[in-house]
Design an enzyme around this catalytic site. Structure first.
Site, short mmCIF file in Angstrom:
data_model
loop_
_atom_site.label_atom_id
_atom_site.label_comp_id
_atom_site.label_asym_id
_atom_site.label_seq_id
_atom_site.Cartn_x
_atom_site.Cartn_y
_atom_site.Cartn_z
N TYR A 86 0.92 -1.34 -0.05
CA TYR A 86 -0.01 0.01 0.01
C TYR A 86 0.86 1.28 0.14
CZ TYR A 86 -3.76 3.24 1.26
OH TYR A 86 -4.69 4.24 1.09
N LYS A 125 1.45 4.05 -3.12
CA LYS A 125 1.10 5.55 -3.03
C LYS A 125 2.46 6.36 -3.39
CE LYS A 125 -3.21 5.23 -1.66
NZ LYS A 125 -4.31 5.40 -2.47
#
Length: 240
Positions: A130, A134
């Site tokens: 994750y 990003k």
């Protein structure tokens, strides 16, 4: 740079998400924006406003004509989780590839600005899926050479309405809620975050200092972006 007497146009991608919906509401209530377009795989239902245009798009087959007008500010609050996407590969496609494809398609003239909702802890070198996604998305956006790139990195989102329950996130919220009495860097009301995101784009489009955040060389060739932390977003959202 747009004159303050000239109405701004905004495009928001991902307005059906927990933060996106509040960013959309903030844009619609902001008189500085005279036209707001909401694009996505699905759009907000039962929402009518004289300055709102909604369009469902296919991120696998983006149409140049959909972006031809050249929006002053492109807001991207699009994202997902590995669980909802179904696999790590599908997650990266939605969370990063779709974001970068749309941002590239929307950049059609000089003087446009992009504002992206990322996450605390984002890093292109993170060993975790994750935050790495990003971070790589931030890097890709900064490399597109918009007039300005603004990155929001919030902590836990208070009051977020989800389509799917997230028990671990709920439990984490109790912890950050208790600790937030000692630090402004841990959580933020989603309504405050939406307001901060909308305001940042307005200020950047008018050539004004956002007043918070710090510049970071995030692009592949050292292009700068303004990174706004959770504490910065709290300050900006409350002052707007």
């Amino acid at each position: 740079m747009s004159s303050e007497t000239q109405g701004l146009s905004a495009l928001i991608l991902g307005a059906t998400g927990a933060t996106g919906r509040h960013t959309l509401y903030a844009l619609l209530s902001n008189p500085a924006f005279t036209s707001v377009a909401e694009y996505g795989r699905r759009v907000t239902p039962n929402l009518t406003d004289a300055k709102l245009t909604q369009k469902t798009i296919d991120f696998e087959d983006l149409k140049k004509e959909d972006f031809a007008q050249g929006f002053d500010v492109v807001y991207i609050t699009l994202g997902t989780t590995k669980k909802n996407a179904g696999s790590a590969e599908a997650f990266e496609k939605i969370d990063r590839e779709y974001v970068l494809r749309a941002a590239e398609a929307a950049r059609v003239k000089d003087g446009q600005h992009v504002v992206y909702l990322s996450s605390a802890g984002s890093s292109p070198t993170s060993p975790f899926l994750y935050p790495k996604s990003k971070g790589l998305t931030e890097q890709g956006l900064a490399s597109l050479n918009y007039a300005s790139t603004t990155i929001f990195r919030p902590g836990f989102l208070v009051g977020a309405e989800r389509d799917h329950s997230r028990p671990l996130e709920t439990a984490f919220g109790y912890v950050t809620g208790a600790l937030s009495r000692f630090s402004s860097g841990l959580q933020i009301p989603v309504t405050t975050l939406g307001q901060a995101i909308a305001t940042a784009g307005q200020l950047r489009a008018h050539g004004k200092d956002v007043g918070v955040g710090k510049k970071e060389a995030l692009g592949k060739d050292g292009q700068e972006a303004l990174a706004i932390s959770n504490a910065d977003a709290l300050q900006l959202g409350k002052s707007a």
